[in-house]
Structures are given as structure tokens and as C-alpha cells.
Design an enzyme around this catalytic site. Structure first.
Site, PDB file in Angstrom:
ATOM      1  N   HIS A 114     -19.134 -72.299  59.593  1.00 45.00           N
ATOM      2  CA  HIS A 114     -20.402 -72.137  60.325  1.00 45.00           C
ATOM      3  C   HIS A 114     -21.370 -71.376  59.402  1.00 45.00           C
ATOM      4  CE1 HIS A 114     -23.201 -72.100  63.449  1.00 45.00           C
ATOM      5  NE2 HIS A 114     -22.705 -71.200  64.261  1.00 45.00           N
ATOM      6  N   ARG A 157     -31.318 -66.416  63.556  1.00 45.79           N
ATOM      7  CA  ARG A 157     -30.947 -67.812  63.307  1.00 45.79           C
ATOM      8  C   ARG A 157     -32.212 -68.623  63.026  1.00 45.79           C
ATOM      9  NH1 ARG A 157     -26.218 -69.879  65.324  1.00 45.79           N
ATOM     10  NH2 ARG A 157     -26.981 -71.740  64.243  1.00 45.79           N
ATOM     11  N   ARG A 190     -23.635 -80.846  64.044  1.00 45.55           N
ATOM     12  CA  ARG A 190     -22.562 -79.998  64.586  1.00 45.55           C
ATOM     13  C   ARG A 190     -21.457 -80.934  65.030  1.00 45.55           C
ATOM     14  NH1 ARG A 190     -22.772 -74.917  68.660  1.00 45.55           N
ATOM     15  NH2 ARG A 190     -23.294 -73.994  66.655  1.00 45.55           N
ATOM     16  N   GLN A 230     -24.829 -69.543  60.427  1.00 46.93           N
ATOM     17  CA  GLN A 230     -24.673 -68.281  61.152  1.00 46.93           C
ATOM     18  C   GLN A 230     -24.603 -67.108  60.169  1.00 46.93           C
ATOM     19  OE1 GLN A 230     -24.410 -67.687  64.712  1.00 46.93           O
ATOM     20  NE2 GLN A 230     -24.750 -65.627  63.920  1.00 46.93           N
ATOM     21  N   CYS A 284     -21.526 -63.635  66.605  1.00 44.54           N
ATOM     22  CA  CYS A 284     -22.350 -64.845  66.497  1.00 44.54           C
ATOM     23  C   CYS A 284     -22.799 -65.363  67.862  1.00 44.54           C
ATOM     24  CB  CYS A 284     -21.585 -65.925  65.731  1.00 44.54           C
ATOM     25  SG  CYS A 284     -20.122 -66.536  66.602  1.00 44.54           S
ATOM     26  N   ASP A 335     -15.319 -62.998  66.992  1.00 40.17           N
ATOM     27  CA  ASP A 335     -15.789 -64.270  67.533  1.00 40.17           C
ATOM     28  C   ASP A 335     -14.839 -64.644  68.671  1.00 40.17           C
ATOM     29  OD1 ASP A 335     -17.000 -66.773  67.869  1.00 40.17           O
ATOM     30  OD2 ASP A 335     -15.921 -67.709  66.200  1.00 40.17           O
TER      31      ASP A 335
END
Ligand code: CP
Ligand code: NVA
Length: 308
Positions: free
Chosen positions: A129, A291, A102, A132, A263, A223
């Protein structure tokens, strides 16, 4: 050997295969049949940004598959003190079996992957991402909401938006993206998604009116307005994004049985109202839990394709 840096590098069939793998591992887990395919393998997890879900799901996932995780924040390793990415990649991939990263610039994970001897997984960059989206689509499959998707993304044109665009482009569904003016998606990534969409039949529409985006949608998602690394812009963003909060009034324009996804982390009173969020919290927390399952499917899939 395959890396998982964006959905762009995967075919529709491969994306569905990863999700199916995750779903089957999840189903077996419920019957106490444990897949230990990654026994004795080590996953290195490099975090240059904060995380709750990504860390817990990858660490738990590799453990359940019989392996072990190493949590490496940039405060702990020399990467954070200027050791070159390409050296870090060669050292870590010489000892570990898979790496999850990340970080900020997407180019950093690309450079790492170029020098890595083992599969590299994108656990979020400024641009994408993708893990996700595996969980998001898995959740839609479980809620039987994955046919004839008309998705609406409302908010900032960010890493999540780009990943939704790639998923829509690959799987061939309709995606409407509504952002405030000046916060649109990256033009180059949009063009790439539109090129892929030509082949898959996907429809990707870019607009500035959230109501127009949500009208008749089967999935509505949003988001945070302030992504990691943008903390200095918080006040300005909150002012500019006024009118982009997903609330009951906005959601009422979507199809009656429309699903809401987020998310997480969610900021109530900003990108989503408290009321709307709590109304849809069951699916949102299943999405978060997926996830774990989707990424177990991904790690097993990447391991099976190591010889390629
Ligand atoms: N959605 C997500 O990636 O959450 P974390 O930042 O907590 O990992
Ligand atoms: N766009 C957000 C996603 C968090 C999971 C961020 O990059 O901070």
C-alpha cells in the site's frame, strides 16, 4: 514513463521529491494558489475492494489539479466479468492519462502496468500500500518527527507492513516489526527490503514481542488484523492477535514524544484501544488528510516524468 507500484522502484531522492512536491502544492493551496498542471487529464480509478480514503483523495486530488476522475468498480467494468487484464489495460490507457488500481494479487497490477501506455498507481494490493506510506512520511515531516526514526509496527504482517519495510529500507531508518507467530511478513519481500537496507543503512528487525518492538520507538503504528479479503478468518485472527493491541500501556514504552500512526479504518478494541486512538487522533486524521496532498504530489511527479 514511470509507474508507482511499490516504493522498491523509487530512490530515496525520488520519494522525498514526491513528498516535497505534495507539500508545496499543499502550502500553495492554503494561499489559494492552485496547481492546475493536470488540466483536462483523466484519472481512471479501478476499485476491486472497498475504499473511503483512497477514493476520496484521488478523486478530489485530480479534480483540484484541473483533471477528472472515473470511478470504475469491478461491478461496472468487464474486468470483473473476466475481460483479460491486458486488454482492459490497453483500452483504458488508450483513453485516460493515468490509472489508479486497488486490487487483490499484486501480479494483477504488474500485468496491467506492463500493458499500460500511461502511469499506473497502486492504490493497494494484497502485498503493498505504497501511497499510504507517502502520506505517513509526509505527516512525520510536518510534525518534525522524520529525523532518526525508530518505527515500531505492531500487528499483522500485511500490505502495510511490507510498505513500511520498503520505506525504512529506502530512507535508511530503523523499523521493528512485531507480529504473532504465523502472521509474519512475506519472506521474499523481507529479503528484498534487507538487501536494500544493506545499502541505505536501515535496520529492519522482525520479532513476535510487541513490547520489545515499541521500547524507545519514535513512531508506533498498526493496522487492522483482518485485511480486505480475509473476512472468513476474522474470529481466528482476533483470538491469535490477543496481546497485540496498541494501548496506553504499550505506548508508554515508546519515547515520550512518540507519534502514533494508523492508515485507517481503525477497529477500536482490536488493534488499537479507544483511549489511545482518541489521544492521538489529531495526527491520525492529519495523516488521512495527507493522502490527498501526497497523492497530488505523486500524480504531478508521474506526469512530469512521462517522457522518460
Ligand atoms: N487507508 C486507506 O487506504 O483507506 P481506504 O481503504 O478507506 O481507502
Ligand atoms: N491492510 C488493510 C489496509 C486497509 C487500508 C487491508 O488491506 O484491508
Amino acid at each position: 514513463m514511470r509507474h508507482f507500484l511499490t516504493l522498491k522502484d523509487f530512490t530515496k531522492e525520488e520519494i522525498l521529491e514526491i513528498i516535497e512536491t505534495g507539500l508545496s502544492i499543499k502550502k500553495n493551496l492554503k494561499s489559494k494558489i492552485y496547481n492546475q498542471e493536470l488540466k483536462n487529464q483523466t484519472l481512471a480509478m479501478i476499485f476491486e475492494k472497498s475504499s473511503t480514503r483512497t477514493r476520496v483523495s484521488f478523486e478530489t486530488g485530480i479534480f483540484q489539479l484541473g483533471g477528472h476522475a472515473l470511478f470504475l468498480s469491478n461491478r461496472d467494468i468487464h474486468l470483473g466479468r473476466g475481460e483479460p487484464v491486458k486488454d482492459t489495460a490497453r483500452v483504458i490507457s488508450g483513453m485516460c492519462d493515468m490509472v489508479m488500481i486497488r486490487t487483490f494479487e499484486h501480479s494483477k497490477i504488474e500485468e496491467f502496468a506492463a500493458y499500460s501506455k500511461v502511469p499506473v498507481i497502486n492504490g493497494l494490493t494484497d502485498s503493498y500500500h505504497p501511497v499510504q506510506l507517502l502520506a505517513d512520511y509526509m505527516t512525520l515531516v510536518e510534525y518534525n518527527s522524520h529525523e532518526n526514526i525508530v518505527a515500531a509496527y505492531v500487528g499483522d504482517g500485511n500490505n502495510m507492513t511490507h510498505s513500511w519495510m520498503m520505506l525504512a529500507a529506502k530512507l535508511g531508518f530503523e523499523l521493528r516489526v512485531a507480529t504473532p507467530k504465523g502472521y509474519e511478513v512475506d519472506a521474499k519481500i523481507l529479503q528484498e527490503a534487507l538487501d536494500i537496507a544493506k545499502e541505505s543503512g536501515a535496520v529492519i528487525k522482525i520479532m513476535n514481542d510487541p513490547m520489545e518492538a515499541v521500547k524507545g520507538a519514535t513512531v508506533v503504528t498498526t493496522d487492522t488484523w483482518v485485511s480486505m479479503g480475509q473476512e472468513d478468518e476474522k474470529d481466528k485472527r482476533i483470538k491469535t492477535f490477543k496481546g497485540f493491541m496498541v494501548d496506553n500501556a504499550m505506548m508508554s514504552l515508546a519515547r515520550k514524544d512518540a507519534k502514533f500512526l494508523h492508515c485507517l479504518p481503525a477497529y477500536r478494541g482490536l488493534e488499537v484501544s479507544e483511549e489511545l486512538f482518541e489521544k492521538h487522533s489529531e495526527i491520525v486524521f492529519n495523516e488521512a488528510q495527507n493522502r490527498l496532498h501526497a497523492q497530488k504530489g505523486l500524480m504531478v511527479w508521474l506526469d512530469r516524468h512521462k517522457a522518460e
